[in-house]
Design a protein around this motif. Structure first.
Motif, PDB file in Angstrom:
ATOM      1  N   PHE A  98      75.457  29.629  32.271  1.00  0.00           N
ATOM      2  CA  PHE A  98      75.662  28.671  33.368  1.00  0.00           C
ATOM      3  C   PHE A  98      74.421  28.567  34.235  1.00  0.00           C
ATOM      4  CE2 PHE A  98      77.104  27.733  37.730  1.00  0.00           C
ATOM      5  CZ  PHE A  98      77.749  26.526  37.522  1.00  0.00           C
ATOM      6  N   ARG A  99      73.633  29.642  34.300  1.00  0.00           N
ATOM      7  CA  ARG A  99      72.406  29.605  35.102  1.00  0.00           C
ATOM      8  C   ARG A  99      71.445  28.536  34.580  1.00  0.00           C
ATOM      9  NH1 ARG A  99      71.571  34.316  38.162  1.00  0.00           N
ATOM     10  NH2 ARG A  99      72.990  36.028  37.673  1.00  0.00           N
ATOM     11  N   THR A 100      71.435  28.355  33.287  1.00  0.00           N
ATOM     12  CA  THR A 100      70.436  27.470  32.693  1.00  0.00           C
ATOM     13  C   THR A 100      71.012  26.164  32.158  1.00  0.00           C
ATOM     14  OG1 THR A 100      70.692  28.624  30.574  1.00  0.00           O
ATOM     15  CG2 THR A 100      68.961  29.410  32.068  1.00  0.00           C
ATOM     16  N   HIS A 101      72.345  26.068  32.094  1.00  0.00           N
ATOM     17  CA  HIS A 101      72.962  24.879  31.499  1.00  0.00           C
ATOM     18  C   HIS A 101      73.889  24.205  32.494  1.00  0.00           C
ATOM     19  CE1 HIS A 101      71.435  26.718  27.832  1.00  0.00           C
ATOM     20  NE2 HIS A 101      71.689  25.576  27.183  1.00  0.00           N
ATOM     21  N   PHE A 152      81.804  27.092  47.250  1.00  0.00           N
ATOM     22  CA  PHE A 152      83.073  26.730  46.622  1.00  0.00           C
ATOM     23  C   PHE A 152      82.815  25.930  45.348  1.00  0.00           C
ATOM     24  CE2 PHE A 152      86.652  23.955  45.822  1.00  0.00           C
ATOM     25  CZ  PHE A 152      87.760  24.759  46.056  1.00  0.00           C
ATOM     26  N   ALA A 153      81.928  24.931  45.413  1.00  0.00           N
ATOM     27  CA  ALA A 153      81.658  24.069  44.260  1.00  0.00           C
ATOM     28  C   ALA A 153      81.074  24.867  43.105  1.00  0.00           C
ATOM     29  CB  ALA A 153      80.715  22.938  44.667  1.00  0.00           C
ATOM     30  N   ARG A 154      80.194  25.828  43.416  1.00  0.00           N
ATOM     31  CA  ARG A 154      79.610  26.651  42.366  1.00  0.00           C
ATOM     32  C   ARG A 154      80.684  27.445  41.617  1.00  0.00           C
ATOM     33  NH1 ARG A 154      74.398  29.440  45.325  1.00  0.00           N
ATOM     34  NH2 ARG A 154      72.770  28.015  44.549  1.00  0.00           N
ATOM     35  N   LEU A 155      81.598  28.041  42.367  1.00  0.00           N
ATOM     36  CA  LEU A 155      82.607  28.889  41.743  1.00  0.00           C
ATOM     37  C   LEU A 155      83.549  28.072  40.867  1.00  0.00           C
ATOM     38  CD1 LEU A 155      83.131  31.895  41.746  1.00  0.00           C
ATOM     39  CD2 LEU A 155      84.762  31.578  43.615  1.00  0.00           C
ATOM     40  N   VAL A 156      83.951  26.898  41.343  1.00  0.00           N
ATOM     41  CA  VAL A 156      84.802  26.029  40.529  1.00  0.00           C
ATOM     42  C   VAL A 156      84.049  25.577  39.279  1.00  0.00           C
ATOM     43  CG1 VAL A 156      85.983  23.804  40.447  1.00  0.00           C
ATOM     44  CG2 VAL A 156      86.208  25.249  42.468  1.00  0.00           C
ATOM     45  N   ALA A 157      82.788  25.200  39.467  1.00  0.00           N
ATOM     46  CA  ALA A 157      82.001  24.734  38.329  1.00  0.00           C
ATOM     47  C   ALA A 157      81.785  25.847  37.314  1.00  0.00           C
ATOM     48  CB  ALA A 157      80.655  24.184  38.812  1.00  0.00           C
ATOM     49  N   ARG A 171      85.066  26.525  35.391  1.00  0.00           N
ATOM     50  CA  ARG A 171      85.302  25.371  34.515  1.00  0.00           C
ATOM     51  C   ARG A 171      84.345  25.410  33.325  1.00  0.00           C
ATOM     52  NH1 ARG A 171      82.285  20.877  34.436  1.00  0.00           N
ATOM     53  NH2 ARG A 171      83.120  19.002  33.405  1.00  0.00           N
ATOM     54  N   TYR A 172      83.084  25.748  33.588  1.00  0.00           N
ATOM     55  CA  TYR A 172      82.068  25.802  32.537  1.00  0.00           C
ATOM     56  C   TYR A 172      82.418  26.882  31.511  1.00  0.00           C
ATOM     57  CZ  TYR A 172      77.583  26.690  30.257  1.00  0.00           C
ATOM     58  OH  TYR A 172      76.589  26.870  29.326  1.00  0.00           O
ATOM     59  N   TYR A 201      91.361  27.209  39.917  1.00  0.00           N
ATOM     60  CA  TYR A 201      91.267  25.752  39.902  1.00  0.00           C
ATOM     61  C   TYR A 201      90.287  25.294  38.817  1.00  0.00           C
ATOM     62  CZ  TYR A 201      93.847  24.850  44.269  1.00  0.00           C
ATOM     63  OH  TYR A 201      94.807  24.726  45.226  1.00  0.00           O
ATOM     64  N   GLY A 202      89.141  25.957  38.745  1.00  0.00           N
ATOM     65  CA  GLY A 202      88.146  25.562  37.754  1.00  0.00           C
ATOM     66  C   GLY A 202      88.599  25.821  36.337  1.00  0.00           C
ATOM     67  N   SER A 203      89.243  26.956  36.093  1.00  0.00           N
ATOM     68  CA  SER A 203      89.718  27.273  34.745  1.00  0.00           C
ATOM     69  C   SER A 203      90.747  26.259  34.271  1.00  0.00           C
ATOM     70  CB  SER A 203      90.318  28.683  34.725  1.00  0.00           C
ATOM     71  OG  SER A 203      89.363  29.656  35.102  1.00  0.00           O
ATOM     72  N   LEU A 204      91.680  25.905  35.145  1.00  0.00           N
ATOM     73  CA  LEU A 204      92.698  24.916  34.774  1.00  0.00           C
ATOM     74  C   LEU A 204      92.068  23.544  34.558  1.00  0.00           C
ATOM     75  CD1 LEU A 204      95.544  25.987  37.238  1.00  0.00           C
ATOM     76  CD2 LEU A 204      95.408  26.422  34.780  1.00  0.00           C
ATOM     77  N   ALA A 205      91.063  23.218  35.383  1.00  0.00           N
ATOM     78  CA  ALA A 205      90.378  21.931  35.195  1.00  0.00           C
ATOM     79  C   ALA A 205      89.686  21.879  33.838  1.00  0.00           C
ATOM     80  CB  ALA A 205      89.376  21.699  36.320  1.00  0.00           C
TER      81      ALA A 205
END
Length: 845
Positions: A769-772, A811-816, A819-820, A372-376
């Motif tokens: 992603f840890r810092t940004h 869930f939100a972390r994994l999608v983010a 996506r990031y 979902y995140g990659s497609l977003a």
């Protein structure tokens, strides 16, 4: 094609809507749909004389061997034949002759198995596989097969001669062969003269070995009030010289004593006979009196007909019309998508746009969430509309199948489906074990069994996935997704599975099977059926029994059946170690090219193979560790087809090398009664083989790897697969630093080979992603830094394969994160799209 007939056939069985829909599809078919060809080949008469064996050492060290030889030619006989047993002899002689009629269009491989018979059964000493293409017609050949290093040998004499049966045409795509099918219909026309016994009733069992139908049991006398006679039908390959076996029996009702008296039925055989079906005149009904014994006969009225040769499946290696029509429409969408995503001044020519495939790996709920995140991310960059194919295995298919419920999913913001998925993933799964739900499972599985399917744990797993994803019954079917690609508005979905053998590792043998809205099939064999007919029964390329298309939840169970593993595979995946001792407990195989003097070098002739099995204890031990714990059985839609005589040399056949099962045609899927479809991750945990088909001509692959460990294993396995199958693929070159701490995106391209696709590989990592918070935007607050600082792998990870419930933040972390990873590599992505566009324009220009 027979497409003209079977929509009417379906309509006549209470399915007018499906029949009408498929009839419309047939009307749209053009000549390009006929990817097969007609070939005429002669029949031959084969004479095999088993002469003698020498220096045979039996399995019993206390006595000499009691040998016999079993002959098995499945393309010409429905069952094995065998010699007599020669007791207590190291040099047995048989001098027994066996006769076969073979069709020269197919690959005929004779199996000669030497057995040592003992009081408890028979031990297999050696198995020889001999390709009859090694024989020259009209020339007797006496051959000595050497069995091992101890001078053990088997002597056999062959004679292949022209048959009086005229040559016949077959349908073939160069790999599979479809022969005309013999249909035998009849009625029970009377009973014999023996007296009828009052305490029982007589019945007839009709059997045609090798036929599609199982043995049929008919009452000798019609039931009370029934005027019409009993009827029977059999479909069989006429090359097998089939016989209709008639057995007269008597069922007795016996009382069993005890507190609760029960009835038991016992059968007593009174006589048997047979009819040679190849002797029946075609198209004429005849009455036959079958003698079953002294003063007993049964009258049968029998009619034999040959099928027209038309098929109900597609044989060919090209794309189906539905996918081709989609591509023509999708090019226009891709052209505009490239203009927007790359900031071009004008849209590229539709005929020069590249073909881009997005591949999602397996990984259960973790893979579903991450996709979902990659497609977003792709959608946010304006590049989702530039994608032609979307394919996945295991958990990625759960995301895909949910998205395609909406025919316009990629044309609207993905936030809504992501929120819907979060609500499901973060909800309790306890309801899956409620009494109401358990009753629903039992009802559903019972209904599948009543329709002829064998319900399995994978079917139950599909119903559990249905609850996890929807928490209610989902009526959707895969063919419903045709609406989602009818205008080219979304990428074309390809769901991946593999067909396996239940006692062989997926890495050693797995045949990729693709599921799309229009077709289900095996690219390896060039055999496909309409998606609406997946789950129906086929034989020799013809539709025998229609079954309704299964709901997509049952397919989701197949696509994500990761637990259908053997103990060997479990050890390999969990500990990274293979149980090497199993390889010392398996049959050895030697390739003997000792028939070179018979023919000139022919790439389609299989060299003789000798298998020396291990003992029964070793085999039992191996079976414990290599047999799959569970696997779904599905009707084999290529059952009854044969492999073409030149299949190993066919350019389209994506097979392995000499020691692979692909060179043992009697063991391949056309000879199997059912399919064993499981998670594609048992072969390669990403659907690269389906995206790399030459007819799809993919220019750019975006590979999203959602595994927690070994982030390049998918690429390395794909590189080896492509090297073994001679498929263009870029070299995967990595530094030690990449293996220890991978980056978020890697580009692999092979400029010297334009046929090789560009591959962008995205491991699931979270370095920056840890810092940004976003590309170029650092996390400022403690809450933002805490959100980005989390552990993906390790013993305490919440993203394990068997975890199907996440906390909302997880869930939100994994999608983010996924996506990031896309957004943070936007420049690399756009450069890759531009390079693919340039390549395509140069090639087309």
């Amino acid at each position: 094609m027979r497409w003209a007939r079977w929509p009417v056939w379906l309509s006549g069985r209470g399915l007018p809507l499906l029949g009408a829909v498929l009839q419309q599809k047939r009307d749209k078919k053009g000549p390009q749909w006929r990817h097969w060809r007609l070939e005429a080949h002669p029949y031959y008469d084969l004479q095999v004389k088993v002469l003698r064996a020498r220096n045979i050492q039996g399995s019993d060290l206390l006595s000499k061997a009691d040998c016999y030889v079993q002959l098995w030619l499945p393309t010409a006989s429905p069952s094995p034949a065998r010699t007599k047993t020669v007791d207590n002899c190291s040099d047995p002689e048989w001098n027994e002759t066996f006769h076969y009629q073979v069709h020269s269009a197919v690959k005929n491989v004779l199996e000669l198995t030497l057995y040592d018979k003992d009081a408890l059964g028979s031990d297999k000493l050696s198995l020889l596989l001999f390709d009859l293409k090694s024989l020259k017609p009209g020339q007797p050949h006496k051959h000595t097969f050497f069995l091992n290093q101890d001078s053990q040998e088997l002597q056999v004499e062959f004679l292949l001669s022209e048959s009086q049966v005229p040559a016949s045409e077959v349908i073939t795509n160069g790999v599979l062969v479809a022969q005309p099918c013999l249909r035998v219909q009849g009625t029970l026309g009377g009973h014999g003269t023996a007296p009828y016994r009052e305490y029982g009733h007589r019945q007839i069992q009709l059997t045609v070995p090798g036929a599609f139908e199982k043995p049929q049991l008919l009452p000798l006398q019609p039931a009370e009030g029934v005027d019409s006679p009993s009827t029977f039908t059999f479909h069989v390959n006429p090359v097998l010289s089939p016989r209709l076996h008639v057995e007269l029996g008597e069922s007795l009702t016996v009382l069993q004593g005890g507190p609760s008296t029960e009835l038991e039925t016992q059968a007593c055989t009174l006589g048997e006979g047979c009819i040679l079906l190849s002797s029946l005149p075609l198209g004429q009904e005849e009455q036959h009196f079958v003698a079953l014994g002294e003063d007993q006969e049964v009258a049968l009225r029998v009619k034999a007909e040959m099928s027209s040769g038309d098929l109900d499946l597609r044989l060919g290696f090209g794309l189906c019309d539905g996918e081709q029509e989609f591509l023509d429409k999708r090019k226009q969408v891709v052209s505009k998508g490239l203009q927007q995503g790359l900031g071009l001044s004008q849209a590229p020519d539709c005929d020069q746009v590249p073909v881009v495939a997005v591949l999602g790996s397996g990984g259960g709920t973790r893979a579903m969430t991450s996709l979902y995140g990659s497609l977003a991310g792709l959608q946010e960059l304006g590049l989702l509309d530039a994608v032609t194919y979307l394919s996945g295995v295991s958990g990625s298919t759960w995301c895909m199948s949910t998205l395609y419920n909406d025919p316009a999913w990629s044309q609207v913001a993905l936030q809504t489906p992501i929120e819907r998925a979060q609500a499901r993933v973060c909800s309790s799964k306890m309801g899956a074990a409620s009494i109401e739900r358990l009753q629903y499972y039992a009802q559903e599985l019972g209904a599948r069994e009543s329709r002829g399917h064998s319900a399995s744990l994978i079917d139950l797993w599909g119903l559990l996935i249905e609850y996890f994803l929807y928490q209610e019954e989902n009526p959707a079917k895969l063919s419903d997704q045709q609406e989602a690609v009818s205008r080219g508005q979304n990428p074309y979905p390809i769901y991946a599975s593999v067909n396996v053998h239940t006692n062989i590792r997926g890495e050693d043998f797995a045949e990729w099977c693709e599921f799309t809205p229009y077709e289900v099939g095996f690219p390896k064999y060039g055999a496909y059926v309409p998606t609406e007919l997946f789950g129906s029964e086929f034989f020799m390329g013809q539709l025998m029994q229609f079954h309704p298309e299964p709901r997509i939840c049952y397919l989701q169970g197949i696509w994500g059946s990761a637990f259908a593993a053997s103990l060997d595979e479990i050890f390999q995946k969990t500990a990274g170690l293979s149980l090497g001792f199993l390889y010392s407990h398996r049959a050895s195989m030697d390739i003997r090219d000792d028939c070179g003097q018979l023919l000139l070098q022919d790439p389609s002739r299989l060299r003789t193979r000798l298998f020396t099995p291990q003992g029964p204890f070793s085999q039992a031990l191996r079976d414990i560790f290599t047999s799959r714990l569970t696997s779904a059985e599905n009707f084999n839609f290529i059952r009854g087809l044969c492999l073409h005589k030149d299949y190993v040399a066919a350019r389209e056949f994506v097979g392995w090398k000499d020691f692979h099962l692909d060179t043992l045609p009697n063991e391949l899927t056309p000879m199997r009664g059912c399919l064993h479809l499981v998670d594609g991750g048992f072969a390669i945990n990403s659907p690269f083989p389906l995206a790399l088909l030459p007819q799809r001509a993919v220019d750019l692959i975006l590979s999203f790897d959602y595994s927690l460990e070994a982030p390049f294993e998918i690429l390395q396995m794909t590189e080896k697969y492509c090297r073994d199958h001679e498929i263009p693929f870029p070299r995967i070159e990595l530094c030690p630093e990449d293996l220890e701490q991978p980056r978020e995106c890697y580009v692999f391209a092979q400029a010297e080979d334009p046929r090789s696709p560009i591959v962008l590989h995205f491991p699931l990592v979270n370095r920056s992603f840890r810092t940004h918070l976003a590309p170029g935007v650092e996390r400022q607050t403690a809450e933002e830094r805490a959100f980005g600082d989390f552990v993906l792998n390790g013993p305490d990870t919440p993203y394990g394969m068997m975890n199907f419930t996440y906390e909302p933040g997880q869930f939100a972390r994994l999608v983010a994160l996924s996506r990031y990873n896309v957004l943070n590599n936007k420049d690399t992505l756009r450069q890759a799209f531009q390079l693919a566009l340039d390549r395509r324009q140069q090639a087309e220009g």
